[in-house]
Scaffold this active site. Structure first.
Site, PDB file in Angstrom:
ATOM      1  N   GLY A   1      12.819   2.118   6.837  1.00 32.11           N
ATOM      2  CA  GLY A   1      11.855   1.140   7.366  1.00 32.11           C
ATOM      3  C   GLY A   1      12.460  -0.241   7.430  1.00 32.11           C
ATOM      4  O   GLY A   1      11.795  -1.241   7.148  1.00 32.11           O
TER       5      GLY A   1
ATOM      6  N   LYS B   1      11.185  -5.532  18.264  1.00 35.93           N
ATOM      7  CA  LYS B   1      10.696  -5.994  16.956  1.00 35.93           C
ATOM      8  C   LYS B   1      11.726  -5.781  15.838  1.00 35.93           C
ATOM      9  O   LYS B   1      11.567  -6.305  14.739  1.00 35.93           O
ATOM     10  CB  LYS B   1       9.360  -5.345  16.597  1.00 35.93           C
ATOM     11  CG  LYS B   1       9.424  -3.926  16.126  1.00 35.93           C
ATOM     12  CD  LYS B   1       8.052  -3.467  15.694  1.00 35.93           C
ATOM     13  CE  LYS B   1       8.141  -2.051  15.149  1.00 35.93           C
ATOM     14  NZ  LYS B   1       6.884  -1.555  14.678  1.00 35.93           N
TER      15      LYS B   1
ATOM     16  N   TYR C   1      -4.798   3.282   0.663  1.00 34.35           N
ATOM     17  CA  TYR C   1      -3.422   2.800   0.507  1.00 34.35           C
ATOM     18  C   TYR C   1      -2.968   2.998  -0.946  1.00 34.35           C
ATOM     19  O   TYR C   1      -1.887   3.543  -1.195  1.00 34.35           O
ATOM     20  CB  TYR C   1      -3.330   1.324   0.925  1.00 34.35           C
ATOM     21  CG  TYR C   1      -1.991   0.707   0.605  1.00 34.35           C
ATOM     22  CD1 TYR C   1      -0.850   1.058   1.323  1.00 34.35           C
ATOM     23  CD2 TYR C   1      -1.856  -0.216  -0.441  1.00 34.35           C
ATOM     24  CE1 TYR C   1       0.390   0.508   1.010  1.00 34.35           C
ATOM     25  CE2 TYR C   1      -0.625  -0.771  -0.750  1.00 34.35           C
ATOM     26  CZ  TYR C   1       0.488  -0.405  -0.025  1.00 34.35           C
ATOM     27  OH  TYR C   1       1.720  -0.943  -0.344  1.00 34.35           O
TER      28      TYR C   1
ATOM     29  N   ARG D   1      11.944   3.405  13.424  1.00 37.67           N
ATOM     30  CA  ARG D   1      11.440   4.467  14.301  1.00 37.67           C
ATOM     31  C   ARG D   1      11.996   4.337  15.709  1.00 37.67           C
ATOM     32  O   ARG D   1      12.183   5.323  16.390  1.00 37.67           O
ATOM     33  CB  ARG D   1       9.914   4.489  14.288  1.00 37.67           C
ATOM     34  CG  ARG D   1       9.417   5.245  13.065  1.00 37.67           C
ATOM     35  CD  ARG D   1       7.948   5.434  13.086  1.00 37.67           C
ATOM     36  NE  ARG D   1       7.248   4.219  12.640  1.00 37.67           N
ATOM     37  CZ  ARG D   1       5.951   4.173  12.391  1.00 37.67           C
ATOM     38  NH1 ARG D   1       5.222   5.255  12.543  1.00 37.67           N
ATOM     39  NH2 ARG D   1       5.382   3.055  11.980  1.00 37.67           N
TER      40      ARG D   1
ATOM     41  N   PRO E   1       5.808  -3.949  -6.709  1.00 36.37           N
ATOM     42  CA  PRO E   1       5.435  -5.348  -6.447  1.00 36.37           C
ATOM     43  C   PRO E   1       3.927  -5.511  -6.319  1.00 36.37           C
ATOM     44  O   PRO E   1       3.222  -4.567  -5.959  1.00 36.37           O
ATOM     45  CB  PRO E   1       6.095  -5.659  -5.090  1.00 36.37           C
ATOM     46  CG  PRO E   1       6.876  -4.453  -4.702  1.00 36.37           C
ATOM     47  CD  PRO E   1       6.367  -3.302  -5.501  1.00 36.37           C
ATOM     48  N   VAL E   2       3.464  -6.723  -6.581  1.00 39.23           N
ATOM     49  CA  VAL E   2       2.083  -7.102  -6.273  1.00 39.23           C
ATOM     50  C   VAL E   2       2.070  -7.514  -4.798  1.00 39.23           C
ATOM     51  O   VAL E   2       3.013  -7.200  -4.060  1.00 39.23           O
ATOM     52  CB  VAL E   2       1.614  -8.245  -7.210  1.00 39.23           C
ATOM     53  CG1 VAL E   2       1.583  -7.778  -8.650  1.00 39.23           C
ATOM     54  CG2 VAL E   2       2.515  -9.484  -7.063  1.00 39.23           C
TER      55      VAL E   2
ATOM     56  N   LYS F   1      -0.009   5.451  -2.264  1.00 39.73           N
ATOM     57  CA  LYS F   1       1.162   4.941  -3.011  1.00 39.73           C
ATOM     58  C   LYS F   1       1.244   5.612  -4.386  1.00 39.73           C
ATOM     59  O   LYS F   1       2.339   5.879  -4.883  1.00 39.73           O
ATOM     60  CB  LYS F   1       1.090   3.420  -3.176  1.00 39.73           C
ATOM     61  CG  LYS F   1       1.263   2.620  -1.907  1.00 39.73           C
ATOM     62  CD  LYS F   1       2.569   2.876  -1.166  1.00 39.73           C
ATOM     63  CE  LYS F   1       3.786   2.211  -1.735  1.00 39.73           C
ATOM     64  NZ  LYS F   1       4.987   2.406  -0.885  1.00 39.73           N
TER      65      LYS F   1
ATOM     66  N   GLY G   1      10.869  -3.667   8.547  1.00 44.50           N
ATOM     67  CA  GLY G   1       9.639  -4.159   7.919  1.00 44.50           C
ATOM     68  C   GLY G   1       9.860  -5.466   7.170  1.00 44.50           C
ATOM     69  O   GLY G   1      10.995  -5.936   7.004  1.00 44.50           O
ATOM     70  N   PHE G   2       8.756  -6.054   6.697  1.00 40.03           N
ATOM     71  CA  PHE G   2       8.763  -7.364   6.029  1.00 40.03           C
ATOM     72  C   PHE G   2       9.711  -7.380   4.825  1.00 40.03           C
ATOM     73  O   PHE G   2      10.657  -8.177   4.760  1.00 40.03           O
ATOM     74  CB  PHE G   2       7.312  -7.681   5.623  1.00 40.03           C
ATOM     75  CG  PHE G   2       7.106  -8.937   4.829  1.00 40.03           C
ATOM     76  CD1 PHE G   2       7.658 -10.150   5.229  1.00 40.03           C
ATOM     77  CD2 PHE G   2       6.305  -8.918   3.683  1.00 40.03           C
ATOM     78  CE1 PHE G   2       7.430 -11.312   4.496  1.00 40.03           C
ATOM     79  CE2 PHE G   2       6.071 -10.071   2.960  1.00 40.03           C
ATOM     80  CZ  PHE G   2       6.642 -11.266   3.355  1.00 40.03           C
TER      81      PHE G   2
END
Ligand code: NAP
Length: 330
Positions: free
Chosen positions: A13, A44, A157, A38, A184-185, A161, A16-17
């Site tokens: 991924g 992007k 979610y 993907r 992580p939070v 997880k 991603g961020f």
């Protein structure tokens, strides 16, 4: 101390961020990176190709979490894996299967490739969602979210997880894979990717006028660069093992405190000033400890800086208009 520069690692991924930051830091440290996305041709993901060292040491591989063969190809020949890919949504149809089956696929492919270590990006959502926890208990790495509670509250979610992390531990144990997990939070900070991911929307909605009130709830926040650094730290520290809560306890804020900080830094935006539920007392933060990751030498950015950097980045990327800051009386 083993040498890591020159190793080849896979980051799932990659566009991603959080993963974009992991890729950036890995390239800076001299790693060769295979990033799975993907669609490698999607604009992007083009920010990854602009990173320092990307031309020489970054390959983007097409892979889907539910396509084992694509993951096997990306991971084969790697020394390590950073598994960050996951849908981030509360839609059960979209999140559960890719998170859980995808994570199992990554661990199986890592076992087949005999990689040295897998670092899995789990979440605080796999840790703290438990109504039966004694409120006096300090949340640490021994805590697990309650699956029935996640299901009953439709927190799909967190459900996904939690099941994904459990599956990762089971599969790693069975296949003899060395697994380390970062929890992580909610992650904030500068975006590298051109799109706005779910955790950043959490802040954007308080600035663009899309919400008129804030919720009576608390949330802990951590800087994206710190999360990426934590991934590299647990990968490179031979003694690192198990789970690592990734945040500073002081980074937990009530939404009322979030909007106050945002309004001090950026008074030009229509930031809500009212709580949606003013009849009840303010929800209190729960206690958690980051002792375990601190012992590895981790230091965290202050939460105010996380909020500031997030808004500056949203402005720079054109997701928020640059408004004139006018002085007005309270
Ligand atoms: N952001 C947070 O606050 C936070 C907090 C704790 C944990 N985490 C965890 O950190 C990880 C990264 O989150 P993020 O915030 O960086 O989210 P993000 O920006 O939405 O990135 C998620 C990545 O997962 C990929 N992905 C989703 N479904 C996939 C599938 N079926 N097959 C292959 N790739 C797929 C996406 O690829 P495409 O670009 O192709 O869509 C995207 O690159 C996730 O595991 C998340 O659960 C995030």
């Amino acid at each position: 101390m083993p040498s890591f520069s020159g190793q080849t690692v896979c980051v799932t991924g990659a566009g991603g961020f959080i993963a974009s930051w992991i890729v950036k830091l890995l390239l800076q440290k001299g790693y060769t990176v295979r990033g799975t996305v993907r669609n490698p041709d999607d604009p992007k993901n083009s920010h990854l190709r602009e990173l320092e060292g990307a031309k020489e040491r970054l390959t983007l591989c097409k892979a889907h979490l539910l396509d084992y063969e694509s993951l096997r190809e990306a991971i084969n020949g790697c020394d390590g894996v950073f598994h960050a890919a996951s849908p981030v949504t509360d839609d059960p149809e979209l999140v559960v299967e890719p998170a859980v089956i995808g994570t199992k696929n990554v661990i199986i492919a890592a076992a087949e490739a005999k990689v040295g270590r897998v670092v899995f990006t789990s979440s605080i959502g796999a840790v703290y969602m438990n109504p039966n926890r004694d409120p006096a208990k300090v949340v640490d790495e021994s805590c697990w979210s309650d699956l029935d509670f996640c299901k009953n509250t439709k927190n799909w979610y967190c459900y996904a997880k939690t099941v994904a992390e459990q599956a990762a531990w089971e599969e790693a144990e069975e296949k003899g894979v060395e697994l380390v997990v970062v929890n992580p939070v909610l992650v904030l900070g500068p975006l590298m990717q051109p799109t706005v991911n779910a955790s950043i929307i959490h802040i954007l909605k308080y600035l663009n006028g899309s919400v008129k009130t804030y919720a009576n709830s608390v949330q802990a926040y951590v800087h994206v660069k710190d999360v990426a650094l934590a991934h590299l730290l647990v990968y490179e520290t031979p003694s690192a093992s198990g789970r690592y809560l990734c945040a500073e306890p002081e980074g937990m804020l009530h939404r009322g405190e979030v909007v106050e900080i945002l309004a001090k830094f950026f008074p030009e935006y229509p930031i809500p000033t009212k709580c949606s539920d003013e009849t009840k007392p303010r929800v209190k933060p729960y206690k958690f400890t980051n002792q375990k990751i601190k012992e590895l030498g981790m230091e965290f950015t202050a939460v105010k800086q996380c909020l500031y950097d997030t808004v500056k980045s949203l402005q720079e990327k054109g997701h928020l208009p640059l408004l004139v800051h006018t002085q007005h009386e309270d």
